[in-house]
Motif scaffolding. Structure first.
Motif, mmCIF file in Angstrom:
data_model
loop_
_atom_site.group_PDB
_atom_site.id
_atom_site.type_symbol
_atom_site.label_atom_id
_atom_site.label_comp_id
_atom_site.label_asym_id
_atom_site.label_seq_id
_atom_site.Cartn_x
_atom_site.Cartn_y
_atom_site.Cartn_z
ATOM 1 N N SER A 183 31.714 49.856 71.523
ATOM 2 C CA SER A 183 32.640 50.988 71.587
ATOM 3 C C SER A 183 33.611 50.882 72.749
ATOM 4 O O SER A 183 34.143 51.888 73.219
ATOM 5 N N ALA A 206 36.334 53.415 67.875
ATOM 6 C CA ALA A 206 35.695 54.225 68.911
ATOM 7 C C ALA A 206 36.750 55.073 69.600
ATOM 8 O O ALA A 206 37.882 54.635 69.801
ATOM 9 N N HIS A 230 32.714 55.582 66.281
ATOM 10 C CA HIS A 230 31.989 56.125 67.434
ATOM 11 C C HIS A 230 32.773 57.324 67.948
ATOM 12 O O HIS A 230 33.914 57.193 68.384
#
Length: 442
Positions: free
Chosen positions: A153, A187, A266
């Motif tokens: 991430s 992310a 994410h």
């Protein structure tokens, strides 16, 4: 002084070697013949007298499952199977579908993040996949039969995931899940802004995060337009047409725009869910799931409206600012609002007991047995795009099954046997590490 010949000195060593060889041969002979080369894809057996937790058809008491050639052929209170099929008496123990972990970084070593740029969709986690990593064995011994190995991430748009079946002991390509659609990891939030902000480069804020994402997809749209124009000219027979310069990064982003990759994001905070959804709608791609998603309980209606699942923790919270508003009721509150919920590990430790993590949803929020089982099986299978192949005890699906000692949704549940595609890959009753497909030193 008495002299000893060379032959006399070697004789004790030769005797010891012969004894060791004989012991090894005897041990090999004691291994059940059904374990020999079972990964060739030919298998047939019936599990009877089991309590089936099917994930899609509820609980079946005193049930049976008939498996042939890697597939579930029949299941229920009784099954029609040839008399020649070997029978495994479960003696009342539980049988479930294999667990699927929709968020793992195992077997990727230190190569989880390509943190040299905030946009790296051309990275392929398969290139970092270490099929000999012992964490695969630990997942297998915990009843996890399939895993989605994701990029980290650090980046707003990370690399392409690899989906595996945890057939520890086989060659690399035999662990790759055939037919699984490609996923890509995005992310947002603290991680990318910290990674690049510490270097005094963009993105260093949430504003920068999303600006980087919009710019990347704007470039991908233009790249797609150029290729569409070129292909149209070629189709019309224009021999003067010049192909645009190939760009692997933009190629991958175009596949996202075309819906050819499952987008796994994410994301922790409710406000960022809404921004991610708005950008996806702006550029025309679909989000498959938000991962972590600790504030999903705040905006479940937005997730339901856009058919977005969550892969979340049962009760992790407070480990960074984004996790301060996490509550252990998140999974069940989101589920009751209509969100498709999966429990994931994001941990080489938690992946060994995902069954216990799902059981927590029965304590926090009152999830039923069926609902908790779905969070371990069919829901993560949907997130990974393999719900038609695995994730439940259903006719025609891969025979990914777990026989449990103790009730699976409790601290007493321990996998006794684990089958993948009908082949036995873990058997706790065997000596050593319980791996019929693997010998140390192979």
């Amino acid at each position: 002084m008495k002299m000893i010949s060379a032959a006399s000195r070697l004789r004790p060593r030769l005797c010891a070697f012969a004894l060791l060889l004989a012991c090894c041969t005897a041990a090999a002979a004691q291994q059940p013949s059904s374990y020999a080369a079972t990964h060739a894809g030919k298998n047939e057996f019936v599990i009877k007298n089991a309590t089936l937790l099917t994930a899609t058809h509820g609980r079946v008491e005193h049930g049976s499952v008939y498996v042939k050639d890697g597939k579930i052929v029949a299941f229920g209170a009784s099954v029609a199977a040839p008399a020649s099929a070997p029978v495994i008496d479960a003696d009342g123990k539980y049988v479930t579908p294999g667990i699927l972990d929709p968020h793992s970084h195992m077997a990727l070593g230190d190569d989880i993040n390509e943190a040299t740029s905030p946009v790296v969709p051309q990275m392929m986690m398969k290139d970092a996949f270490d099929y000999n990593d012992k964490s695969i064995y630990r997942a297998l011994a915990g009843g996890v039969t399939s895993s989605l190995l994701l990029h980290g991430s650090a980046d707003m748009i990370g690399g392409q995931a690899v989906v595996i079946k945890n057939k520890y002991g086989l060659d690399r390509d035999q662990l790759l899940f055939p037919g699984a659609p490609p996923s890509i990891k995005f992310a947002s939030g603290e991680n990318p802004k910290r990674v690049f902000g510490d270097r005094k480069q963009m993105p260093s804020t949430r504003m920068g995060n999303f600006a980087v994402m919009r710019e990347a997809f704007t470039q991908a749209r233009e790249y797609q337009r150029q290729w569409d124009e070129y292909n149209e000219k070629v189709k019309k027979g224009d021999k003067t047409a010049s192909a645009p310069k190939k760009d692997l990064k933009l190629d991958a982003l175009v596949q996202v725009l075309q819906g050819k990759m499952l987008v796994q994001i994410h994301c922790y905070r409710a406000d960022e869910f809404l921004t991610e959804i708005a950008i996806a709608n702006e550029f025309g791609y679909k989000i498959r799931a938000f991962h972590h998603a600790l504030e999903a309980y705040k905006v479940p209606e937005a997730l339901v409206k856009n058919d977005i699942a969550i892969a979340t923790f049962a009760d992790w919270w407070g480990y960074k600012y984004e996790a301060w508003d996490a509550i252990p009721w998140n999974a069940v509150l989101a589920m009751k609002a209509g969100v498709r919920v999966a429990i994931k590990s994001d941990s080489d430790d938690y992946m060994r007991r995902l069954n216990q993590e799902a059981a927590k949803t029965m304590r926090y929020g009152g999830a039923t047995e069926d609902e908790a089982m779905k969070m371990l099986t069919i829901n993560p299978a949907w997130i990974m795009g393999v719900q038609d192949m695995t994730g439940s005890i259903d006719v025609g699906k891969d025979a990914d099954l777990v026989l449990w000692d103790g009730y699976p949704l409790s601290t007493y549940g321990v996998p006794a046997k684990v089958w993948i595609d009908g082949d036995l890959y873990f058997d706790r009753s065997l000596p050593g590490l319980g791996m019929p497909q693997f010998q140390e030193g192979q």
